[in-house]
Write a protein that holds these residues in place. Sequence first.
Motif, mmCIF file in Angstrom:
data_model
loop_
_atom_site.group_PDB
_atom_site.id
_atom_site.type_symbol
_atom_site.label_atom_id
_atom_site.label_comp_id
_atom_site.label_asym_id
_atom_site.label_seq_id
_atom_site.Cartn_x
_atom_site.Cartn_y
_atom_site.Cartn_z
ATOM 1 N N GLN A 119 0.836 -1.203 0.000
ATOM 2 C CA GLN A 119 0.000 0.000 0.000
ATOM 3 C C GLN A 119 0.871 1.255 0.000
ATOM 4 N N ASN A 120 1.863 1.281 0.854
ATOM 5 C CA ASN A 120 2.739 2.437 0.965
ATOM 6 C C ASN A 120 3.534 2.668 -0.318
ATOM 7 N N THR A 121 4.031 1.573 -0.910
ATOM 8 C CA THR A 121 4.827 1.685 -2.139
ATOM 9 C C THR A 121 3.987 2.210 -3.288
ATOM 10 N N LEU A 122 2.773 1.683 -3.437
ATOM 11 C CA LEU A 122 1.900 2.142 -4.518
ATOM 12 C C LEU A 122 1.515 3.606 -4.329
ATOM 13 N N GLN A 123 1.216 3.991 -3.095
ATOM 14 C CA GLN A 123 0.836 5.376 -2.825
ATOM 15 C C GLN A 123 1.967 6.342 -3.161
ATOM 16 N N LYS A 124 3.184 6.037 -2.689
ATOM 17 C CA LYS A 124 4.318 6.931 -2.937
ATOM 18 C C LYS A 124 4.646 7.012 -4.432
ATOM 19 N N THR A 125 4.547 5.877 -5.123
ATOM 20 C CA THR A 125 4.859 5.866 -6.549
ATOM 21 C C THR A 125 3.835 6.664 -7.338
ATOM 22 N N MET A 126 2.548 6.444 -7.053
ATOM 23 C CA MET A 126 1.510 7.170 -7.773
ATOM 24 C C MET A 126 1.582 8.661 -7.486
ATOM 25 N N ALA B 132 4.287 10.339 -6.819
ATOM 26 C CA ALA B 132 5.431 10.854 -7.568
ATOM 27 C C ALA B 132 5.079 11.051 -9.039
ATOM 28 N N ILE B 133 4.326 10.105 -9.615
ATOM 29 C CA ILE B 133 3.897 10.232 -11.007
ATOM 30 C C ILE B 133 2.966 11.425 -11.161
ATOM 31 N N LEU B 134 2.047 11.579 -10.204
ATOM 32 C CA LEU B 134 1.106 12.707 -10.251
ATOM 33 C C LEU B 134 1.850 14.033 -10.155
ATOM 34 N N ASP B 135 2.804 14.127 -9.259
ATOM 35 C CA ASP B 135 3.578 15.361 -9.117
ATOM 36 C C ASP B 135 4.382 15.655 -10.389
ATOM 37 N N TYR B 136 4.973 14.619 -10.962
ATOM 38 C CA TYR B 136 5.820 14.792 -12.147
ATOM 39 C C TYR B 136 4.997 15.233 -13.357
ATOM 40 N N GLN B 137 3.796 14.683 -13.493
ATOM 41 C CA GLN B 137 2.960 14.965 -14.666
ATOM 42 C C GLN B 137 1.729 15.794 -14.285
ATOM 43 N N TYR B 138 1.860 16.672 -13.301
ATOM 44 C CA TYR B 138 0.698 17.386 -12.749
ATOM 45 C C TYR B 138 -0.047 18.182 -13.817
ATOM 46 N N GLU B 139 0.685 18.908 -14.666
ATOM 47 C CA GLU B 139 0.047 19.735 -15.692
ATOM 48 C C GLU B 139 -0.762 18.878 -16.656
ATOM 49 N N TYR B 140 -0.244 17.697 -16.973
ATOM 50 C CA TYR B 140 -0.968 16.803 -17.883
ATOM 51 C C TYR B 140 -2.249 16.304 -17.231
ATOM 52 N N ASP C 294 13.340 8.354 -13.239
ATOM 53 C CA ASP C 294 12.859 9.620 -12.674
ATOM 54 C C ASP C 294 12.015 9.384 -11.429
ATOM 55 N N ILE C 295 11.113 8.407 -11.509
ATOM 56 C CA ILE C 295 10.226 8.127 -10.375
ATOM 57 C C ILE C 295 10.990 7.403 -9.266
ATOM 58 N N ALA C 296 11.950 6.572 -9.650
ATOM 59 C CA ALA C 296 12.770 5.895 -8.648
ATOM 60 C C ALA C 296 13.525 6.920 -7.802
ATOM 61 N N GLU C 297 14.046 7.963 -8.441
ATOM 62 C CA GLU C 297 14.787 8.996 -7.714
ATOM 63 C C GLU C 297 13.877 9.808 -6.800
ATOM 64 N N LYS C 298 12.641 10.048 -7.219
ATOM 65 C CA LYS C 298 11.711 10.831 -6.395
ATOM 66 C C LYS C 298 11.225 10.036 -5.182
ATOM 67 N N THR C 299 11.090 8.721 -5.331
ATOM 68 C CA THR C 299 10.538 7.902 -4.253
ATOM 69 C C THR C 299 11.612 7.253 -3.381
ATOM 70 N N GLY C 300 12.806 7.081 -3.943
ATOM 71 C CA GLY C 300 13.848 6.360 -3.225
ATOM 72 C C GLY C 300 13.765 4.861 -3.412
ATOM 73 N N PHE C 301 12.816 4.393 -4.232
ATOM 74 C CA PHE C 301 12.697 2.967 -4.511
ATOM 75 C C PHE C 301 13.628 2.573 -5.654
ATOM 76 N N ASP C 302 13.900 1.261 -5.762
ATOM 77 C CA ASP C 302 14.667 0.757 -6.890
ATOM 78 C C ASP C 302 13.854 0.876 -8.170
ATOM 79 N N ILE C 303 14.557 0.935 -9.314
ATOM 80 C CA ILE C 303 13.874 0.964 -10.604
ATOM 81 C C ILE C 303 13.030 -0.291 -10.789
#
Length: 468
Positions: A328-335, A337-345, A361-370
């Motif tokens: 749950q935590n991993t999915l929330q943080k990843t989503m 990060a994607i939302l923040d990265y593509q907010y305008e879209y 890009d998302i791995a760097e924002k979340t700290g998770f592995d690729i």
Amino acid sequence: MLKQGLELKQTQKLSPIQIQTIKLIELPIQELEQRVRSVLEENPVLDDTPSGSGDDDSPKDVSLDELKEDDYIPSYRLKVRNWGNDARPEYNTFSVKDSFTQSLERQLGYRNLTQRQREIGSFIIGSLDDKGYLRRDIDSLVDDLAFRAGIEAGPEEVLEMLAVIQEFEPTGVGARDLRECLLLQLDAMDQTTDVVNAERILEEEFAEFSNRHFQKIMSRLGLSEEQLKSAMDRIVRLNPSPGGQVDDSYESETQQIVPDFVLDQEDGKLVFTMPRCSIPELRINRRYAEMLEQSKGSSERAQKEAVAFVKQKLDSAKWFIEALKQRQNTLQKTMQAILDYQYEYFLDGDESKLKPMVLKDIAEKTGFDISTISRVVNSKYIETHFGIFPLKYFFSEGMENQEGEEVSTRELKNALQACVDAEDKKKPLTDEQLVEEMTRRGYKVARRTIAKYRGQLGIPLARWRKEL
């Protein structure tokens, strides 16, 4: 001469919780539900009966928070509350059609065939490529049947079953080349004058047709320009890749997909939620809690074995519940990060605002592995106010435009498609001319990149786009 020595190696061993988490992260929400149900069936210590249900005299479920810690219970509190107790929420679904192979196998099952014929037919289906073509010659297929499936079959028998498969939907499947694929589709149509002329062109003048030598075709077949144009209109509407038709459409029998994320606007801001579906609140059955309490200080062997069994199941439950929390935590943080990265879209779904984004890009924002980001993205969907999309849709590499700004490959492909749509079909643009046209539109693209994107978009070479 043998030598002995010591060597130090540093290895990383995954814990049971990490292994569980990796497996759960890959699952979309529906498969996760099934997995939870399966664990409930396999682990008698776990229960999902709501607290307070049942008769007063029957053993009731107990929250792990109510259990006292002792030598037999791990100190980790096993109760999980992250799914909540609210009713199953409403959510939208959309449909994904059967896979290409599944569709053909189902049609094979409808035919009145012997077991041997079914096995040969199934082998042929498994030998088709993604576009629905049989790229192997018959002799090679006969050899493969013998060595890989243990079926001794002659070329005639294989050809007979290939003819059966070529009658399946989508029409044109099982063809050995483009010419046969198109002819199979024409043969299934009403034999009007246009269809007959189209068949003659493909059967007798395929090379001239491929090279768009229209005058030679008209001269050799005795066709007028109007007759040729009508026949060509029939041909260009045919499907050159029947294998891709099944996965790209949304028809007939389907599999329901529940979005893993739902995007909404609240007070002018974008927020997402994760549908809980019917994943239950996991609890420990009181029978096993009482068994642990009663076993304290007991020296009986049978009692100790029972306690060891319960402890094993409690540990298994602990790992599974913690893995659910980590998923749950991993999915929330990843989503997020994607939302923040593509907010305008995500504000309005304008593809021109979709920024180039890769897994790193998302791995760097979340700290998770690729690899973790890849598992999250795979088979997950988000429902937005402008459509439902797989998370993979938002990832693409980028290039620079003439102003030095980075643009996504999707924007470049849209621009390339617009160039082709606007061209003079009597004089379609070559790849070199498309480079010039893209440059005029502000995109710096090499010719090999044009060829690559053109292929991905299914845009044929210039000579194939030429019209009368």
